[in-house]
Design a protein around this motif. Structure first.
Motif, PDB file in Angstrom:
ATOM      1  N   SER B  15       0.839  -1.207   0.000  1.00  0.00           N
ATOM      2  CA  SER B  15       0.000   0.000   0.000  1.00  0.00           C
ATOM      3  C   SER B  15       0.871   1.253   0.000  1.00  0.00           C
ATOM      4  CB  SER B  15      -0.896   0.011   1.237  1.00  0.00           C
ATOM      5  OG  SER B  15      -1.788  -1.060   1.165  1.00  0.00           O
ATOM      6  N   TYR B  17       3.789   1.615  -1.380  1.00  0.00           N
ATOM      7  CA  TYR B  17       4.324   1.843  -2.721  1.00  0.00           C
ATOM      8  C   TYR B  17       3.253   2.490  -3.615  1.00  0.00           C
ATOM      9  CZ  TYR B  17       6.125   0.981  -7.388  1.00  0.00           C
ATOM     10  OH  TYR B  17       6.546   1.154  -8.669  1.00  0.00           O
ATOM     11  N   ILE B  18       2.048   1.952  -3.520  1.00  0.00           N
ATOM     12  CA  ILE B  18       0.953   2.506  -4.348  1.00  0.00           C
ATOM     13  C   ILE B  18       0.681   3.952  -3.917  1.00  0.00           C
ATOM     14  CG2 ILE B  18      -1.496   2.272  -4.976  1.00  0.00           C
ATOM     15  CD1 ILE B  18      -1.128  -0.779  -4.475  1.00  0.00           C
ATOM     16  N   ASN B  21       2.843   6.603  -5.241  1.00  0.00           N
ATOM     17  CA  ASN B  21       2.588   6.966  -6.647  1.00  0.00           C
ATOM     18  C   ASN B  21       1.346   7.842  -6.813  1.00  0.00           C
ATOM     19  OD1 ASN B  21       4.462   5.700  -8.774  1.00  0.00           O
ATOM     20  ND2 ASN B  21       4.253   4.126  -7.197  1.00  0.00           N
ATOM     21  N   GLN B  22       0.731   8.177  -5.703  1.00  0.00           N
ATOM     22  CA  GLN B  22      -0.431   9.080  -5.794  1.00  0.00           C
ATOM     23  C   GLN B  22       0.059  10.481  -6.157  1.00  0.00           C
ATOM     24  OE1 GLN B  22      -2.913   9.226  -2.340  1.00  0.00           O
ATOM     25  NE2 GLN B  22      -3.588   7.097  -2.521  1.00  0.00           N
ATOM     26  N   ASN B  23      -0.630  11.120  -7.044  1.00  0.00           N
ATOM     27  CA  ASN B  23      -0.247  12.478  -7.427  1.00  0.00           C
ATOM     28  C   ASN B  23      -1.508  13.264  -7.791  1.00  0.00           C
ATOM     29  OD1 ASN B  23       0.954  14.775  -8.285  1.00  0.00           O
ATOM     30  ND2 ASN B  23       2.405  13.797  -9.680  1.00  0.00           N
ATOM     31  N   PHE B  24      -2.175  13.708  -6.731  1.00  0.00           N
ATOM     32  CA  PHE B  24      -3.448  14.404  -6.957  1.00  0.00           C
ATOM     33  C   PHE B  24      -3.236  15.725  -7.701  1.00  0.00           C
ATOM     34  CE2 PHE B  24      -6.975  17.171  -5.373  1.00  0.00           C
ATOM     35  CZ  PHE B  24      -7.978  16.544  -6.070  1.00  0.00           C
ATOM     36  N   HIS B  26      -1.143  16.382 -10.042  1.00  0.00           N
ATOM     37  CA  HIS B  26      -1.049  16.116 -11.481  1.00  0.00           C
ATOM     38  C   HIS B  26      -2.446  15.887 -12.079  1.00  0.00           C
ATOM     39  CE1 HIS B  26       0.266  14.383 -15.249  1.00  0.00           C
ATOM     40  NE2 HIS B  26      -0.433  13.295 -14.990  1.00  0.00           N
ATOM     41  N   VAL B  27      -3.233  15.084 -11.356  1.00  0.00           N
ATOM     42  CA  VAL B  27      -4.595  14.799 -11.830  1.00  0.00           C
ATOM     43  C   VAL B  27      -5.402  16.104 -11.914  1.00  0.00           C
ATOM     44  CG1 VAL B  27      -6.765  13.615 -11.229  1.00  0.00           C
ATOM     45  CG2 VAL B  27      -4.592  12.427 -10.965  1.00  0.00           C
ATOM     46  N   LEU B  28      -5.263  16.927 -10.865  1.00  0.00           N
ATOM     47  CA  LEU B  28      -6.003  18.191 -10.816  1.00  0.00           C
ATOM     48  C   LEU B  28      -5.612  19.106 -11.972  1.00  0.00           C
ATOM     49  CD1 LEU B  28      -8.079  19.543  -8.936  1.00  0.00           C
ATOM     50  CD2 LEU B  28      -6.173  20.672  -7.790  1.00  0.00           C
ATOM     51  N   GLN B  30      -4.390  18.191 -14.795  1.00  0.00           N
ATOM     52  CA  GLN B  30      -4.908  17.589 -16.038  1.00  0.00           C
ATOM     53  C   GLN B  30      -6.377  17.957 -16.228  1.00  0.00           C
ATOM     54  OE1 GLN B  30      -3.584  14.832 -18.289  1.00  0.00           O
ATOM     55  NE2 GLN B  30      -1.711  15.915 -17.766  1.00  0.00           N
ATOM     56  N   VAL B  31      -7.118  17.904 -15.125  1.00  0.00           N
ATOM     57  CA  VAL B  31      -8.554  18.224 -15.208  1.00  0.00           C
ATOM     58  C   VAL B  31      -8.736  19.687 -15.605  1.00  0.00           C
ATOM     59  CG1 VAL B  31     -10.693  18.448 -13.855  1.00  0.00           C
ATOM     60  CG2 VAL B  31      -9.254  16.443 -13.576  1.00  0.00           C
ATOM     61  N   LYS B  32      -7.906  20.556 -14.996  1.00  0.00           N
ATOM     62  CA  LYS B  32      -8.040  21.991 -15.294  1.00  0.00           C
ATOM     63  C   LYS B  32      -7.650  22.298 -16.736  1.00  0.00           C
ATOM     64  CE  LYS B  32      -7.711  23.788 -10.624  1.00  0.00           C
ATOM     65  NZ  LYS B  32      -6.845  24.369  -9.603  1.00  0.00           N
TER      66      LYS B  32
END
Lengths: 188, 246
Positions: B15, B17-18, B21-24, B26-28, B30-32
């Motif tokens: 868990s 390791y996973i 790799n979280q990168n909120f 980056h996701v945010l 991308q959404v914007k």
């Protein structure tokens, strides 16, 4: 059979989740808690079905991007938010198989193989193990998916129903039929 | 059948390791940075919408013209048919009056011939009336395209009008050199509404009396106003609504 305890949540947790969703609908930055909570679940679901770890992380990110950009369409139906995310993940996975030429993979534990062989009233030999693995590869994608969800990932029929957008009973019947088809192939 | 790869006992990722790799963020971002698909943008809906509208309007107008032409041609055909029937009837009418048939017998038989003649004449008149009644249909179609013509009574087009003005001798007039030849007037008389078809352009005296007798204001609807142009063309004029006051 023990089921995945992560999925089942109390109504208090669901309500808390709903508040996060409502906030996130107004401000995408408020999606953070939902991302943190479900990232691992969604990644494991994706990675379970593919071989490439990097691609699995990439697909997981895509799932959350899709979820955030379509959050205004989300309607609360009294089930965990993850069921909606799983549905997006399923669609993103198919897209990855199609567009990125990702290889469909079944990840299975030795223990599950032996449990299944036992279910078929056969001996737990290496030959039977190889035969079962071979037979799994011969099944249709839908059947493999049901067996994975039910027998390898230990999900409840309710959760399977919500992921596949079918009723709980239907999930039960389909999973049973998928197992029967595997058994038939195995017994040939 | 598609080949599915099977992996047995793959190493389970932790868990941590996973989680690493979280990168909120980056996701945010991308959404914007997501742009709406082209079919959801103004640049799609603007020109496409306008073109669709233009196409719809042109198709509608083409259809309307087509229908008008079709109606007109069918009307002409039916008129020609009626005229042919009339001429045929006329032939039939006059043939029995041929001298050898009518003059030779007794007085009684000549009476019967004249009776037949009268009957046939009546039929002929009926057919002529049919033709007359068909003509306005053609004119109505023409006039729907010319609705800029407004009738009035003493310069009052709509709204309040004094009963005296309403019943003036000049009657309904039109600015475009059109003579009003008939109309329908609806008015209240006591507790009931009355509908009167009028020939000419003035409101009949009995109607005026009824309107005058009415206590308070009276809603007057003048519809189906038909006029005649100088060139003999029949036109339909727009309706008028008045409130007749004392």
């Amino acid at each position: 059979m023990a089921v995945n305890p992560v999925y089942h949540q109390t109504s208090d947790i669901l309500q808390e989740e709903l508040i996060w969703i409502t906030k996130a609908k107004k401000d995408p930055e408020q999606f953070g808690p939902l991302y943190t909570k479900y990232h691992e679940q969604i990644f494991r679901y994706v990675y379970q079905r593919m071989d490439d770890q990097e691609l699995a992380f990439d697909v997981t990110s895509q799932v959350f991007i899709k979820a955030m950009s379509n959050l205004h369409k989300y309607e609360y139906r009294g089930v965990p938010f993850s069921s909606w995310l799983y549905r997006i993940a399923k669609s993103e996975l198919y897209q990855a198989f199609r567009d990125r030429k990702a290889r469909k993979t079944i990840n299975i534990e030795r223990m599950h193989i032996f449990e299944m062989i036992e279910e078929f009233d056969e001996d737990e030999t290496d030959k039977n193990k190889q035969k079962l693995i071979h037979c799994l590869g011969l099944l249709k994608q839908g059947d493999v998916q049901l067996l994975e969800l039910r027998y390898f990932e230990r999900r409840s029929y309710r959760e399977i129903g919500e992921i596949l957008e079918i009723t709980e009973n239907n999930a039960k019947v389909r999973a049973f039929r998928a197992l029967e088809r595997l058994k038939k192939l195995f017994m040939k | 059948m598609e080949k599915i790869k099977t992996i047995v006992d793959r190493e389970r990722l932790s868990s941590n390791y996973i989680g690493s790799n979280q990168n909120f963020g980056h996701v945010l971002s991308q959404v914007k940075n997501l742009k709406p698909p082209i079919w959801k943008t103004f640049w799609f809906y603007g020109p496409i919408g306008l073109s669709a509208f233009a196409i719809t309007v042109s198709i509608t107008s083409i259809n309307a013209t087509g229908n008008y032409e079709q109606d007109r041609s069918s009307l002409i055909t039916s008129k020609e048919k009626i005229e042919t029937e009339v001429s045929t009837k006329e032939d039939n009418v006059y043939s029995p009056i041929a001298p050898e048939n009518t003059l030779s017998p007794s007085l009684n038989s000549s009476d019967s011939v004249s009776e037949t003649f009268k009957n046939e004449i009546t039929v002929k008149t009926v057919i002529n009336e049919q033709i007359d009644s068909e003509i306005p249909v053609e004119s109505e179609t023409v006039i729907t395209l010319k609705k800029s013509v407004f009738p009035n009574i003493e310069g009052v087009y709509t709204g309040n009008i004094k009963t005296e003005v309403l019943c003036s001798e000049n009657g309904i007039r039109c600015n475009d050199g059109i003579r009003v030849i008939s109309f329908t007037i609806q008015y209240s008389a006591g507790l009931q509404d009355r509908l009167t078809k009028v020939k000419g352009n003035t409101i009949p005296n009995d109607v005026c009396d009824s309107i005058r007798d009415q206590s308070g204001d009276n809603m007057i609807f003048i519809t189906e106003i038909r006029g005649l142009r100088d060139n003999g063309e029949l036109v339909n004029l727009t309706s008028m609504n008045y409130i007749a006051t004392k």
